[in-house]
Design a protein around this motif. Structure first.
Motif, PDB file in Angstrom:
ATOM      1  N   MET A   1     120.892-169.655 -75.583  1.00 25.87           N
ATOM      2  CA  MET A   1     121.385-170.055 -76.901  1.00 25.87           C
ATOM      3  C   MET A   1     121.710-168.786 -77.689  1.00 25.87           C
ATOM      4  SD  MET A   1     117.834-171.364 -78.733  1.00 25.87           S
ATOM      5  CE  MET A   1     117.179-172.275 -77.329  1.00 25.87           C
ATOM      6  N   PRO A   2     122.568-168.874 -78.692  1.00 24.87           N
ATOM      7  CA  PRO A   2     122.879-167.694 -79.499  1.00 24.87           C
ATOM      8  C   PRO A   2     121.613-167.134 -80.163  1.00 24.87           C
ATOM      9  CG  PRO A   2     124.464-169.446 -79.919  1.00 24.87           C
ATOM     10  CD  PRO A   2     123.364-170.055 -79.101  1.00 24.87           C
ATOM     11  N   PRO A   3     121.540-165.811 -80.357  1.00 23.50           N
ATOM     12  CA  PRO A   3     120.312-165.213 -80.896  1.00 23.50           C
ATOM     13  C   PRO A   3     119.849-165.801 -82.224  1.00 23.50           C
ATOM     14  CG  PRO A   3     121.691-163.507 -79.945  1.00 23.50           C
ATOM     15  CD  PRO A   3     122.491-164.772 -79.903  1.00 23.50           C
ATOM     16  N   ARG A   4     120.760-166.092 -83.161  1.00 18.60           N
ATOM     17  CA  ARG A   4     120.312-166.643 -84.441  1.00 18.60           C
ATOM     18  C   ARG A   4     119.736-168.053 -84.262  1.00 18.60           C
ATOM     19  NH1 ARG A   4     124.513-163.383 -86.490  1.00 18.60           N
ATOM     20  NH2 ARG A   4     123.731-161.951 -88.084  1.00 18.60           N
ATOM     21  N   ILE A   5     120.312-168.819 -83.345  1.00 14.16           N
ATOM     22  CA  ILE A   5     119.758-170.143 -83.061  1.00 14.16           C
ATOM     23  C   ILE A   5     118.395-169.998 -82.390  1.00 14.16           C
ATOM     24  CG2 ILE A   5     120.130-172.331 -81.874  1.00 14.16           C
ATOM     25  CD1 ILE A   5     122.061-171.812 -84.162  1.00 14.16           C
ATOM     26  N   ALA A   6     118.278-169.006 -81.496  1.00 13.92           N
ATOM     27  CA  ALA A   6     116.998-168.764 -80.830  1.00 13.92           C
ATOM     28  C   ALA A   6     115.915-168.418 -81.848  1.00 13.92           C
ATOM     29  CB  ALA A   6     117.138-167.652 -79.800  1.00 13.92           C
ATOM     30  N   LYS A   7     116.269-167.594 -82.833  1.00 10.47           N
ATOM     31  CA  LYS A   7     115.283-167.241 -83.860  1.00 10.47           C
ATOM     32  C   LYS A   7     114.858-168.467 -84.657  1.00 10.47           C
ATOM     33  CE  LYS A   7     116.755-162.445 -84.444  1.00 10.47           C
ATOM     34  NZ  LYS A   7     117.412-161.480 -85.358  1.00 10.47           N
TER      35      LYS A   7
ATOM     36  N   THR B   1     110.729-171.880 -86.468  1.00  9.99           N
ATOM     37  CA  THR B   1     110.345-173.178 -87.025  1.00  9.99           C
ATOM     38  C   THR B   1     109.521-174.014 -86.060  1.00  9.99           C
ATOM     39  OG1 THR B   1     112.328-174.351 -86.253  1.00  9.99           O
ATOM     40  CG2 THR B   1     112.469-173.232 -88.393  1.00  9.99           C
ATOM     41  N   GLY B   2     109.729-173.846 -84.765  1.00 10.48           N
ATOM     42  CA  GLY B   2     109.064-174.695 -83.774  1.00 10.48           C
ATOM     43  C   GLY B   2     109.563-176.121 -83.789  1.00 10.48           C
ATOM     44  N   GLU B   3     110.651-176.374 -84.513  1.00 16.17           N
ATOM     45  CA  GLU B   3     111.143-177.743 -84.644  1.00 16.17           C
ATOM     46  C   GLU B   3     111.833-178.223 -83.371  1.00 16.17           C
ATOM     47  OE1 GLU B   3     113.713-177.556 -88.017  1.00 16.17           O
ATOM     48  OE2 GLU B   3     112.053-177.534 -89.469  1.00 16.17           O
ATOM     49  N   ARG B   4     111.904-179.538 -83.240  1.00 18.50           N
ATOM     50  CA  ARG B   4     112.585-180.142 -82.099  1.00 18.50           C
ATOM     51  C   ARG B   4     114.103-180.008 -82.242  1.00 18.50           C
ATOM     52  NH1 ARG B   4     109.437-185.942 -81.243  1.00 18.50           N
ATOM     53  NH2 ARG B   4     107.367-185.059 -80.794  1.00 18.50           N
ATOM     54  N   MET B   5     114.737-179.667 -81.140  1.00 20.98           N
ATOM     55  CA  MET B   5     116.191-179.648 -81.080  1.00 20.98           C
ATOM     56  C   MET B   5     116.644-180.878 -80.287  1.00 20.98           C
ATOM     57  SD  MET B   5     118.784-176.830 -79.381  1.00 20.98           S
ATOM     58  CE  MET B   5     118.421-175.566 -80.610  1.00 20.98           C
ATOM     59  N   SER B   6     117.522-181.653 -80.852  1.00 20.15           N
ATOM     60  CA  SER B   6     117.998-182.864 -80.185  1.00 20.15           C
ATOM     61  C   SER B   6     118.891-182.519 -79.004  1.00 20.15           C
ATOM     62  CB  SER B   6     118.779-183.737 -81.166  1.00 20.15           C
ATOM     63  OG  SER B   6     120.013-183.102 -81.509  1.00 20.15           O
TER      64      SER B   6
ATOM     65  N   GLU C   1     125.743-178.919 -78.274  1.00 23.25           N
ATOM     66  CA  GLU C   1     126.662-178.211 -79.157  1.00 23.25           C
ATOM     67  C   GLU C   1     126.542-176.697 -79.027  1.00 23.25           C
ATOM     68  OE1 GLU C   1     125.586-179.734 -82.950  1.00 23.25           O
ATOM     69  OE2 GLU C   1     126.757-181.601 -82.739  1.00 23.25           O
ATOM     70  N   ILE C   2     125.340-176.200 -78.764  1.00 23.05           N
ATOM     71  CA  ILE C   2     125.153-174.758 -78.652  1.00 23.05           C
ATOM     72  C   ILE C   2     125.302-174.262 -77.215  1.00 23.05           C
ATOM     73  CG2 ILE C   2     123.654-174.724 -80.675  1.00 23.05           C
ATOM     74  CD1 ILE C   2     121.302-174.256 -78.688  1.00 23.05           C
ATOM     75  N   GLY C   3     125.545-175.173 -76.271  1.00 21.09           N
ATOM     76  CA  GLY C   3     125.798-174.781 -74.897  1.00 21.09           C
ATOM     77  C   GLY C   3     124.575-174.691 -74.008  1.00 21.09           C
ATOM     78  N   MET C   4     123.423-175.162 -74.473  1.00 17.16           N
ATOM     79  CA  MET C   4     122.218-175.121 -73.647  1.00 17.16           C
ATOM     80  C   MET C   4     122.173-176.281 -72.659  1.00 17.16           C
ATOM     81  SD  MET C   4     118.267-174.628 -74.887  1.00 17.16           S
ATOM     82  CE  MET C   4     117.889-176.326 -75.296  1.00 17.16           C
ATOM     83  N   VAL C   5     122.887-177.339 -72.964  1.00 17.39           N
ATOM     84  CA  VAL C   5     122.928-178.543 -72.142  1.00 17.39           C
ATOM     85  C   VAL C   5     124.376-178.800 -71.731  1.00 17.39           C
ATOM     86  CG1 VAL C   5     122.740-181.064 -72.309  1.00 17.39           C
ATOM     87  CG2 VAL C   5     120.836-179.624 -73.033  1.00 17.39           C
TER      88      VAL C   5
END
Length: 290
Positions: free
Chosen positions: A176-182, A187-192, A198-202
């Motif tokens: 994932m992009p570095p700012r998204i990774a941070k 936050t430790g929040e869930r990513m749907s 959308e960010i290319g991880m899936v």
């Protein structure tokens, strides 16, 4: 399609459907939390797929409602203290050692070492993800070449709550992009699943009831390609990631990870900062360990 053949015992099932091997984590009562027994069973399953000339693609799945809620930090079958025959490196047996000498040796083997070797499997691997893919679950999805996610899947790495900078296989800035990774870590929040797409991880998001079928459809399509072509293509892309610093970056973060464990051991209840499953849930973290 050939009849499925099951050979690897619980907590991992191994089945082959024609050119596709399906490796399934099978601890659904514990959301497929990964104890050492499961990790070594996964290793044997991946080796089996590598050795079978009829297998061209591997699918990694989780039984039940969740792909994997992470490393086992609290089930009745937690076995981190037990010795196992080491296969991923030459570090000594951790079970009769103490402190960093024990933890660094064990995690070099069962976490970083295993995941790196599975990433190099010379056959395409597809993660088929539903429900929770948390912390140690991320490591399993990320070693795969492709990720097909159900629309109910979510991803999280909440271990910063333990004072630890992410899981041992620290692929975050590459998947994932570095700012998204941070943001993901801070936050430790869930990513749907949709956001992960959308960010290319899936690669694909599909309806939950179509996950297995759609994953197999993709696997069989890939299996039509020449075996050597697939192996060399996988190696080419992996090498590109490593030239971008992935391998060296993971080494450096692995050291920071263990610095955090050592700090916790000196200043908190334990090397996890006192954050067991119950505490993680109470703090709003996902169901996982580090």
């Amino acid at each position: 399609m050939s009849a499925a053949r099951t050979a690897t015992p619980q907590p991992v099932r191994y089945e082959r459907h024609g050119p596709v091997a399906v490796v399934t984590m099978d601890r659904p009562a514990y959301r497929n939390a990964q104890n050492s027994a499961m990790t070594y069973a996964l290793d044997r399953a991946f080796y089996r797929a590598a050795d079978d000339d009829e297998v061209k693609v591997v699918v990694l799945a989780g039984a039940g409602e969740h792909f994997s809620a992470g490393h086992d930090i609290g089930t009745p079958e937690r076995d981190a203290q037990l010795p196992f025959d080491r296969t991923a490196g030459l570090w000594w047996d951790h079970s009769d050692k103490q402190g960093a000498e024990s933890r660094f040796a064990r995690e070099s083997e069962v976490y970083l070492g295993m995941c790196r070797r599975w990433r190099e499997l010379p056959k395409p691997a597809i993660a088929s993800v539903q429900g929770a893919c948390v912390a140690g679950g991320l490591m399993l999805a990320w070693v795969c070449d492709l990720v097909v996610a159900a629309d109910d899947a979510f991803f999280a790495d909440p271990v910063v709550r333990m004072g630890i900078p992410g899981v041992e296989y620290f692929a975050h800035p590459w998947v994932m992009p570095p700012r998204i990774a941070k943001e993901f870590l801070y936050t430790g929040e869930r990513m749907s699943a949709r956001r992960a797409y959308e960010i290319g991880m899936v690669n694909r998001v599909v309806p939950r009831d179509e996950l297995a079928a759609r994953t197999m459809e993709l696997a069989h399509r890939i299996a039509e390609m020449p075996r050597l072509g697939l192996a060399l293509t996988k190696r080419a892309v992996n090498q590109a990631e490593d030239l971008q610093g992935m391998h060296a970056g993971m080494d450096s973060v692995f050291g920071l990870h263990h610095l955090a464990h050592a700090h916790n051991a000196e200043t908190a209840k334990d090397a996890l900062g006192g954050m067991d499953v119950r505490a993680m849930k109470a703090a709003g973290g996902a169901e996982a360990g580090a």
